[in-house]
Write a protein that holds these residues in place. Structure first.
Motif, PDB file in Angstrom:
ATOM      1  N   PHE A  55      -9.175  -1.046  -5.200  1.00  0.00           N
ATOM      2  CA  PHE A  55      -8.781   0.203  -4.560  1.00  0.00           C
ATOM      3  C   PHE A  55     -10.017   0.866  -3.978  1.00  0.00           C
ATOM      4  O   PHE A  55     -11.089   0.843  -4.594  1.00  0.00           O
ATOM      5  CB  PHE A  55      -8.145   1.152  -5.584  1.00  0.00           C
ATOM      6  N   ALA A  83      -7.219  -6.685  -8.213  1.00  0.00           N
ATOM      7  CA  ALA A  83      -6.891  -5.525  -7.377  1.00  0.00           C
ATOM      8  C   ALA A  83      -8.177  -4.767  -7.063  1.00  0.00           C
ATOM      9  O   ALA A  83      -9.083  -4.684  -7.896  1.00  0.00           O
ATOM     10  CB  ALA A  83      -5.913  -4.610  -8.097  1.00  0.00           C
ATOM     11  N   ILE A 112      -5.501   0.230  -0.785  1.00  0.00           N
ATOM     12  CA  ILE A 112      -5.741  -1.088  -1.375  1.00  0.00           C
ATOM     13  C   ILE A 112      -6.628  -1.862  -0.415  1.00  0.00           C
ATOM     14  O   ILE A 112      -6.388  -1.857   0.794  1.00  0.00           O
ATOM     15  CB  ILE A 112      -4.411  -1.838  -1.583  1.00  0.00           C
ATOM     16  N   ASP A 119       0.820  -1.219   0.000  1.00  0.00           N
ATOM     17  CA  ASP A 119       0.000   0.000   0.000  1.00  0.00           C
ATOM     18  C   ASP A 119       0.850   1.264   0.000  1.00  0.00           C
ATOM     19  O   ASP A 119       0.629   2.178  -0.785  1.00  0.00           O
ATOM     20  CB  ASP A 119      -0.933  -0.015   1.212  1.00  0.00           C
TER      21      ASP A 119
END
Length: 169
Positions: free
Chosen positions: A158, A156, A148, A109
């Motif tokens: 976010f 992924a 994150i 992060d």
């Protein structure tokens, strides 16, 4: 080019209202052909229309960089799918931006949001390590934050949190 954009972020050029879904979808549709990913998709889970006040260039740059990140780190063997969700949570607008790419461990992060920090070589994945640093600076100058999601393991994810004062009535 990215460094110059980073330098200009503090200089607000003017506020405009953007429908979150429509704005991001427009950027995504323009980006598909640029990244030669015509079979990629984007989906939205936004209960009610969210309209935000933003500098036009920064709105485009923020979400272009998020989308570009998904394209760059897409799995080679499958179509890229992006899911954007948004909701108003108290004093914040929370936007989750997730994909089914190669993924990202939350232990990085602090590294991925720093300028020129990369987790992969440029030979493996193109780029200079500027995109997420740009996103972070834009979001922080607006009074928000980005992180994150450590619990997401299918790619992924976010989490962007912006102050609700950016809501456009």
């Amino acid at each position: 080019m990215g460094i110059l954009q980073l330098n200009d972020i503090d200089e607000k050029k003017g506020w405009e209202s953007f429908n979150l879904k429509e704005g991001i979808e427009s950027i995504f549709l323009k980006s598909k052909s640029e990244f030669n990913q015509e079979d990629s998709t984007i989906e939205f889970k936004i209960d009610e229309p969210i309209t935000v006040k933003f500098d036009k260039e920064e709105f485009f740059l923020l979400f272009f960089e998020m989308i570009k990140n998904s394209f760059v780190y897409a799995k080679k063997e499958e179509s890229l799918n992006i899911l954007v969700s948004g909701e108003i949570e108290g004093d914040f607008i929370e936007i989750a931006f997730q994909d089914n790419g190669i993924g990202l461990d939350a232990k990085y992060d602090s590294k991925v949001f720093q300028m020129f920090q990369r987790l992969h070589t440029r030979k493996e994945y193109p780029g200079y390590g500027i995109g997420l640093a740009l996103c972070k600076k834009i979001i922080e100058t607006m009074g928000g934050d980005i992180s994150i999601d450590s619990g997401y393991v299918e790619g992924a994810r976010f989490i962007i949190r912006l102050p609700s004062q950016l809501l456009s009535k």
